[in-house]
Design a protein around this motif. Structure first.
Motif, PDB file in Angstrom:
ATOM      1  N   SER A  11       0.847  -1.203   0.000  1.00 19.15           N
ATOM      2  CA  SER A  11       0.000   0.000   0.000  1.00 19.15           C
ATOM      3  C   SER A  11       0.882   1.252   0.000  1.00 19.15           C
ATOM      4  CB  SER A  11      -0.994  -0.001   1.159  1.00 19.15           C
ATOM      5  OG  SER A  11      -0.366  -0.373   2.337  1.00 19.15           O
ATOM      6  N   CYS A  12       2.187   1.038  -0.045  1.00 20.73           N
ATOM      7  CA  CYS A  12       3.132   2.150  -0.196  1.00 20.73           C
ATOM      8  C   CYS A  12       2.917   2.839  -1.534  1.00 20.73           C
ATOM      9  CB  CYS A  12       4.558   1.616  -0.116  1.00 20.73           C
ATOM     10  SG  CYS A  12       5.791   2.798  -0.648  1.00 20.73           S
ATOM     11  N   ILE A  13       2.777   4.173  -1.493  1.00 27.34           N
ATOM     12  CA  ILE A  13       2.612   4.912  -2.748  1.00 27.34           C
ATOM     13  C   ILE A  13       3.907   5.618  -3.163  1.00 27.34           C
ATOM     14  CG2 ILE A  13       0.128   5.265  -2.486  1.00 27.34           C
ATOM     15  CD1 ILE A  13       0.986   8.192  -1.553  1.00 27.34           C
ATOM     16  N   LYS A  14       5.014   5.245  -2.518  1.00 21.92           N
ATOM     17  CA  LYS A  14       6.351   5.739  -2.911  1.00 21.92           C
ATOM     18  C   LYS A  14       6.495   7.249  -2.744  1.00 21.92           C
ATOM     19  CE  LYS A  14       6.943   1.528  -3.988  1.00 21.92           C
ATOM     20  NZ  LYS A  14       7.421   0.756  -2.863  1.00 21.92           N
ATOM     21  N   CYS A  15       5.884   7.778  -1.714  1.00 20.53           N
ATOM     22  CA  CYS A  15       5.900   9.233  -1.552  1.00 20.53           C
ATOM     23  C   CYS A  15       7.172   9.732  -0.868  1.00 20.53           C
ATOM     24  CB  CYS A  15       4.676   9.677  -0.764  1.00 20.53           C
ATOM     25  SG  CYS A  15       4.726   9.198   0.976  1.00 20.53           S
ATOM     26  N   THR A  16       7.970   8.850  -0.285  1.00 17.75           N
ATOM     27  CA  THR A  16       9.237   9.155   0.404  1.00 17.75           C
ATOM     28  C   THR A  16       9.103   9.918   1.724  1.00 17.75           C
ATOM     29  OG1 THR A  16       9.729  11.244  -0.710  1.00 17.75           O
ATOM     30  CG2 THR A  16      10.580   9.262  -1.754  1.00 17.75           C
ATOM     31  N   VAL A  17       7.867  10.086   2.199  1.00 13.71           N
ATOM     32  CA  VAL A  17       7.705  10.795   3.470  1.00 13.71           C
ATOM     33  C   VAL A  17       8.473  10.099   4.592  1.00 13.71           C
ATOM     34  CG1 VAL A  17       6.003  11.100   5.308  1.00 13.71           C
ATOM     35  CG2 VAL A  17       5.591  12.083   3.067  1.00 13.71           C
ATOM     36  N   CYS A  18       8.433   8.758   4.607  1.00 19.10           N
ATOM     37  CA  CYS A  18       9.101   8.021   5.684  1.00 19.10           C
ATOM     38  C   CYS A  18      10.587   8.377   5.733  1.00 19.10           C
ATOM     39  CB  CYS A  18       8.902   6.519   5.520  1.00 19.10           C
ATOM     40  SG  CYS A  18       9.289   5.917   3.863  1.00 19.10           S
ATOM     41  N   THR A  19      11.201   8.451   4.557  1.00 22.49           N
ATOM     42  CA  THR A  19      12.634   8.726   4.520  1.00 22.49           C
ATOM     43  C   THR A  19      12.947  10.143   5.006  1.00 22.49           C
ATOM     44  OG1 THR A  19      12.977   7.069   2.822  1.00 22.49           O
ATOM     45  CG2 THR A  19      14.642   8.768   2.980  1.00 22.49           C
ATOM     46  N   ALA A  68       4.969   8.622  10.420  1.00 17.08           N
ATOM     47  CA  ALA A  68       4.811   9.651   9.396  1.00 17.08           C
ATOM     48  C   ALA A  68       4.113   9.150   8.136  1.00 17.08           C
ATOM     49  CB  ALA A  68       6.187  10.204   9.017  1.00 17.08           C
ATOM     50  N   CYS A  69       4.135   7.838   7.904  1.00 14.25           N
ATOM     51  CA  CYS A  69       3.613   7.319   6.631  1.00 14.25           C
ATOM     52  C   CYS A  69       2.132   7.642   6.477  1.00 14.25           C
ATOM     53  CB  CYS A  69       3.809   5.810   6.552  1.00 14.25           C
ATOM     54  SG  CYS A  69       3.004   5.104   5.098  1.00 14.25           S
ATOM     55  N   PRO A  70       1.758   8.357   5.407  1.00 11.60           N
ATOM     56  CA  PRO A  70       0.337   8.697   5.232  1.00 11.60           C
ATOM     57  C   PRO A  70      -0.479   7.508   4.728  1.00 11.60           C
ATOM     58  CG  PRO A  70       1.756  10.002   3.744  1.00 11.60           C
ATOM     59  CD  PRO A  70       2.600   8.941   4.353  1.00 11.60           C
ATOM     60  N   SER A  71       0.187   6.415   4.346  1.00  6.74           N
ATOM     61  CA  SER A  71      -0.551   5.284   3.790  1.00  6.74           C
ATOM     62  C   SER A  71      -0.628   4.096   4.748  1.00  6.74           C
ATOM     63  CB  SER A  71       0.090   4.850   2.478  1.00  6.74           C
ATOM     64  OG  SER A  71       0.253   5.958   1.631  1.00  6.74           O
ATOM     65  N   GLY A  72      -0.229   4.317   5.986  1.00  8.06           N
ATOM     66  CA  GLY A  72      -0.372   3.259   6.982  1.00  8.06           C
ATOM     67  C   GLY A  72       0.509   2.039   6.755  1.00  8.06           C
ATOM     68  N   HIS A  74       3.499  -0.386   7.648  1.00  4.44           N
ATOM     69  CA  HIS A  74       4.272  -0.662   8.866  1.00  4.44           C
ATOM     70  C   HIS A  74       5.746  -0.771   8.505  1.00  4.44           C
ATOM     71  CE1 HIS A  74       0.745  -1.282  11.386  1.00  4.44           C
ATOM     72  NE2 HIS A  74       0.196  -1.823  10.324  1.00  4.44           N
ATOM     73  N   VAL A  75       6.308   0.374   8.126  1.00  5.62           N
ATOM     74  CA  VAL A  75       7.641   0.379   7.534  1.00  5.62           C
ATOM     75  C   VAL A  75       8.693  -0.228   8.467  1.00  5.62           C
ATOM     76  CG1 VAL A  75       9.189   1.769   6.146  1.00  5.62           C
ATOM     77  CG2 VAL A  75       6.914   2.628   6.638  1.00  5.62           C
ATOM     78  N   GLY A  76       8.702   0.216   9.722  1.00  3.34           N
ATOM     79  CA  GLY A  76       9.709  -0.259  10.672  1.00  3.34           C
ATOM     80  C   GLY A  76       9.591  -1.755  10.880  1.00  3.34           C
TER      81      GLY A  76
HETATM   82  S1  SF4 Z   1       5.785   7.090   3.754  1.00  2.00           S
HETATM   83 FE1  SF4 Z   1       4.625   5.191   3.449  1.00  2.00          FE
HETATM   84  S2  SF4 Z   1       3.716   5.405   1.418  1.00  2.00           S
HETATM   85 FE2  SF4 Z   1       5.340   6.942   1.557  1.00  2.00          FE
HETATM   86  S3  SF4 Z   1       7.161   5.935   0.696  1.00  2.00           S
HETATM   87 FE3  SF4 Z   1       7.212   5.575   2.907  1.00  2.00          FE
HETATM   88  S4  SF4 Z   1       6.171   3.613   3.200  1.00  2.00           S
HETATM   89 FE4  SF4 Z   1       5.669   4.329   1.143  1.00  2.00          FE
END
Ligand code: SF4
Ligand SMILES: Cc1cc2nc3c(=O)[nH]c(=O)nc-3n(C[C@H](O)[C@H](O)[C@H](O)COP(=O)(O)OP(=O)(O)OC[C@H]3O[C@@H](n4cnc5c(N)ncnc54)[C@H](O)[C@@H]3O)c2cc1C
Ligand code: SF4
Lengths: 398, 436
Positions: A11-19, A68-72, A74-76
């Motif tokens: 469900s990641c939309i590749k927005c890079t917010v997490c980074t 921070a992820c707007p798409s929920g 569970h990156v960590g």
């Molecule tokens: S913040 Fe969430 S949706 Fe955006 S790139 Fe990271 S994992 Fe993907």
């Protein structure tokens, strides 16, 4: 076969917010950041596990990416699980020492005075640095001579006088290193007419074990603790933890990372401030006298992750006379055992600089935070003493 | 737990409203599920830039008077909108970001694709151009990239700019500055993205006493005698505008930074300035939690429940819903319906899917979908099952009746409605200090 793979990371939309929010990626160019280490890398790893990237070891599991992820996504957790599957951890004697906090505690406390002096000595620190890679610039946590459990033995009779009871998961630090916060929790709850019991037995929640790759051991601990919770909840209202990382692990990491099911009792495992403010809301508020201090509050990563900052702030704001300044929510860089490792020392310092600078710029009496690991880092790097919110509350009890 | 105001959503609309409430002394909390659209936005504020017939709007505040009565601007009113934008400009200045405008008029801002878009407020580092004569005094344009940065293509930008009559005759100088020239060590491909570049520059270049001089001479060499120098916004997150100003002084050039593909550094800058300002005013920002539902009684919202604390409802006397549009999950859609997922508020949307979808994916017309949203009263109160909710206000992209992209109005609507909602609340709260 495909349907057994968890693809929720997609469900990641590749927005890079997490980074943009990863404290490690901010200071360490060797770490590609949560987007690449998490959902991007997972696509590759599903195809071929050999595409695992050793750089994942740099992740501290602070979970800021998830917050921070707007798409929920569970990156960590995706990253922790990838590490676990790969076994991509260096698990030497140092990792063992740093992560087996309860074992090290039970070995060290009987000899606490000797151990404490020894670990503050320059030659010993040098040796630990050389042999184990535990950075000599770090102040090692001291051990207490009297464990919290031992102290509690003398409180038992007193605690039995209360009709209401909660179980206290004290965690390793309160038991072996510094029982202060545990004692203050007992004082505060007693003032609210609630007694405290301990679990018959408790094992480290598992947070340092997960961070250092001892997943099997962490799962064993989790299973033992879950059994203990089930027993103790028969005659107590809930299980409380005063350490944010313990609370997060017991509530969220057990099912998500360790696959230990806790759904039947999850809502009865609470961070202490959450329980106390819920009591406040019901009108159970002890008499408090003014504590005329100006303090800066630092929010621990794992408390942010579990939505607990609102409760601690409510607790602090209820103390008369106390002026609380909330710091910008940055990571202190210690991340439990991470900052103790020689190779992480500089990263850990660089991450924390944002917090240290904010504190030094404010003219406050104390810094307040819920986490013992943040406390160590801040005390080592600023001129301020750090208090737990419950300590201030205990101080305010009439 | 009890607050004066709970703001749901920490984007431009929510934070503007929250800052206003906190400033007035109200106990305010913002609950935000994650980063807002600001991390992708240009960092400029559009108020009203494009008419129905696609012509540019010169004077936005005059033009909005002709909008239909359902448009959020008609509810807020031009005077209140201007007050809100002034307030926003002051708050940003207090957090260290100077925004400039051309008085009552729109100006043009350059995009990374070389288009000129009408905006009303821009950050200092983004050079504002006269909207109708953007090329005035500019005969040579230098477009300069850092070699290897993939999210900005000078040739593409030049081609875009040339389509504008004013720039069709201009001379374009396209150049790269090598990373070696800047002494920066980018070992990994991922270090060549906007944010990572800014971090690397901070570490390897600007930490040196003469770092900025190395950059300024490289720029000078690359740009020659250009009248306008365009660079992608990759130099710094915090303090990025000051850096451009310093470079202008050092080089004597006119420099314009343009926002790149996400993450957009000028947008991030704005988001962190707003959060910082809110906390300075005593507000509490809770990120990573999500409001799931609310408890309603007698057409009032009394409390909300969140994902992380489902057993502990948080109550307040007033609420602002600023959860954004579909992208931020403030609005939801399935095959047959459009809805507001948190409270189930009445959404203004046609019953038939044919009316909100198009058979052609892109047909050059504004998409109907972006026009839909929550239906509100003149005071921005929403309806639930036809009943007006008196202490809940809606602000920003979650509202209906406007088309943010087609009109170039998203920032202005977010700020104007956030400000308006906060003022409605303040007016009903006796303890709020009147500061405005
Ligand atoms: S913040 Fe969430 S949706 Fe955006 S790139 Fe990271 S994992 Fe993907
Ligand atoms: C690519 C891009 C470029 C843009 N460029 C410009 C520009 O040049 N000029 C301009 O003026 N504007 C621009 N904008 C628009 C602007 O930045 C804002 O997006 C817009 O004004 C809407 O703001 P908002 O506060 O209403 O919503 P958002 O910014 O979408 O914020 C909504 C917030 O609510 C949170 N949320 C949603 N549901 C819940 C829930 N249930 N509980 C808690 N929190 C929730 C979301 O996580 C999010 O943080 C751009 C936007 C994008 C996406
Ligand atoms: S958990 Fe923390 S360190 Fe790991 S990727 Fe996420 S933000 Fe970075």
């Amino acid at each position: 076969m495909l349907n057994t793979i968890d693809t929720s990371f997609d469900s990641c939309i590749k927005c890079t917010v997490c980074t943009t929010r990863c404290p490690v990626a901010e200071v360490n160019p060797d770490y590609p950041g949560p987007k690449q280490a998490g959902p991007d890398g997972e696509r590759l790893r599903i195809k071929n596990p050999a595409l695992y990237d050793e750089a994942l070891q740099h992740c501290t599991n602070c979970k800021r990416c998830e917050v921070a992820c707007p798409s929920g996504v569970h990156v960590g957790t995706v990253i922790q699980l990838a590490k676990a599957r790969h076994g991509g951890f260096k698990k030497g004697p140092r990792e063992f020492i740093l992560s087996h906090t309860d074992m090290m505690g039970s070995l060290s406390t009987p000899a606490a005075p000797v151990v404490n002096i020894a670990t503050q000595l320059k030659p010993v620190k040098k040796l630990l640095d050389k042999v184990f890679g535990i950075d000599q610039r770090q102040t090692l946590p001291k051990y207490t001579h009297q464990t919290f459990r031992r102290w509690f033995q003398q409180q038992k009779a007193q605690q039995n006088r209360f009709d209401r009871k909660i179980s206290f998961f004290h965690g390793c630090f309160t038991n072996y290193n510094d029982p202060t916060v545990g004692k203050h929790l007992v004082a505060v709850l007693n003032a609210m007419n609630i007694g405290v019991t301990l679990l018959k037995k408790e094992k480290c929640c598992g947070v340092p074990l997960i961070a250092n790759g001892f997943f099997d051991k962490a799962r064993k601990n989790a299973e033992l603790n879950m059994g203990q919770f089930a027993d103790s909840l028969a005659d107590s209202e809930c299980v409380l933890a005063t350490e944010p990382s313990c609370a997060m692990t017991l509530r969220d990491e057990y099912p998500e990372v360790l696959h230990v099911d806790n759904h039947a009792i999850k809502e009865r495992i609470l961070f202490a401030s959450a329980f106390i403010t819920r009591e406040f809301a019901k009108g159970n508020k002890p008499d408090m006298t003014p504590v005329n201090l100006r303090v800066a509050y630092h929010s621990p990563c794992h408390l942010i992750k579990q939505g607990g900052v609102i409760h601690t702030m409510e607790l602090l704001n209820s103390i008369p006379g106390l002026e609380v300044i909330m710091l910008d929510q940055k990571c202190c860089g210690m991340s439990g055992t991470y900052g103790f490792k020689k190779e992480n020392y500089q990263t850990s310092q660089n991450i924390g600089q944002g917090v240290f600078d904010q504190i030094e710029a404010l003219n406050v009496d104390y810094v307040v935070t819920d986490c013992e690991s943040c406390k160590m880092q801040i005390e080592m790097n600023t001129a301020h003493k750090v208090l737990h919110p419950l300590t201030l509350m205990a101080q305010s009890l009439a | 737990m009890n607050y004066d105001v709970i703001v749901i959503g920490g984007g431009l609309a929510g934070l503007t409203g929250a800052i206003r409430c906190a400033e007035a002394g109200l106990k305010t909390v913002v609950i935000s599920a994650g980063e807002s659209a600001l991390a992708f936005a240009s960092g400029a504020i559009d108020v009203f830039g494009i008419e129905q017939d696609n012509s540019f709007v010169e004077c936005p505040f005059a033009a909005i008077r002709h909008l239909p009565s359902t448009h959020p601007y008609q509810k807020v009113g031009a005077a209140s909108l201007q007050q809100g934008l002034t307030f926003f400009t002051e708050q940003m200045a207090a957090a260290g970001i100077q925004l400039s405008n051309f008085g009552q008029q729109n100006h043009g801002r350059l995009t990374a694709l070389g288009a000129i878009r009408p905006a009303w407020l821009s950050q200092e580092g983004a050079d504002s151009l006269p909207l109708l004569a953007p090329a005035e005094g500019i005969r040579r344009v230098a477009i300069i990239n850092i070699a290897g940065f993939r999210d900005f293509q000078p040739a593409l930008m030049a081609a875009g700019m040339k389509r504008h009559p004013g720039f069709s005759e201009a001379e374009f100088i396209l150049a790269d500055i090598k990373t070696a020239t800047l002494n920066i060590n980018t070992r990994n491909a991922y270090e060549l993205r906007s944010l990572e570049l800014a971090r690397t520059l901070k570490r390897d270049l600007f930490s040196q006493p003469n770092g900025i001089n190395i950059l300024s001479s490289a720029l000078q060499k690359a740009a020659g005698n250009a009248d306008l120098v365009v660079i992608p916004s990759v130099l710094a997150v915090e303090g990025g505008n000051e850096l451009i100003r310093q470079l202008e002084t050092l080089t004597g050039l006119r420099i314009c930074e343009v926002a790149t593909l996400p993450p957009s550094l000028p947008g991030m800058r704005m988001a962190s300035a707003l959060k910082q300002r809110f906390r300075q005013l005593g507000g509490m920002f809770l990120e990573g939690d999500q409001v799931l539902c609310g408890c309603f009684a007698e057409n009032r919202l009394s409390s909300v429940k969140t994902r992380l604390n489902p057993d502990m409802p948080i109550s307040a006397s007033h609420f602002i819903l600023a959860t954004g549009s579909f992208f931020s999950q403030g609005l939801a859609s399935d095959r047959h319906h459009l809805s507001e997922p948190v409270f189930g508020l009445d959404v203004d949307a046609p019953d038939s899917r044919d009316q909100w979808s198009d058979h052609r994916f892109m047909d050059g017309k504004p998409h109907n979908l972006s026009h839909f949203g929550i239906n509100t009263s003149e005071q921005l109160n929403p309806y639930r099952n036809g009943q007006k909710i008196h202490n809940l206000y809606c602000a920003g992209a979650v509202l209906n009746g406007f088309n943010p992209v087609q009109e170039a109005s998203s920032g202005g609507v977010a700020i104007g409605t956030g400000w308006f909602a906060a003022n409605r609340i303040i007016a009903t709260m006796p303890q709020a200090e009147e500061t405005c």
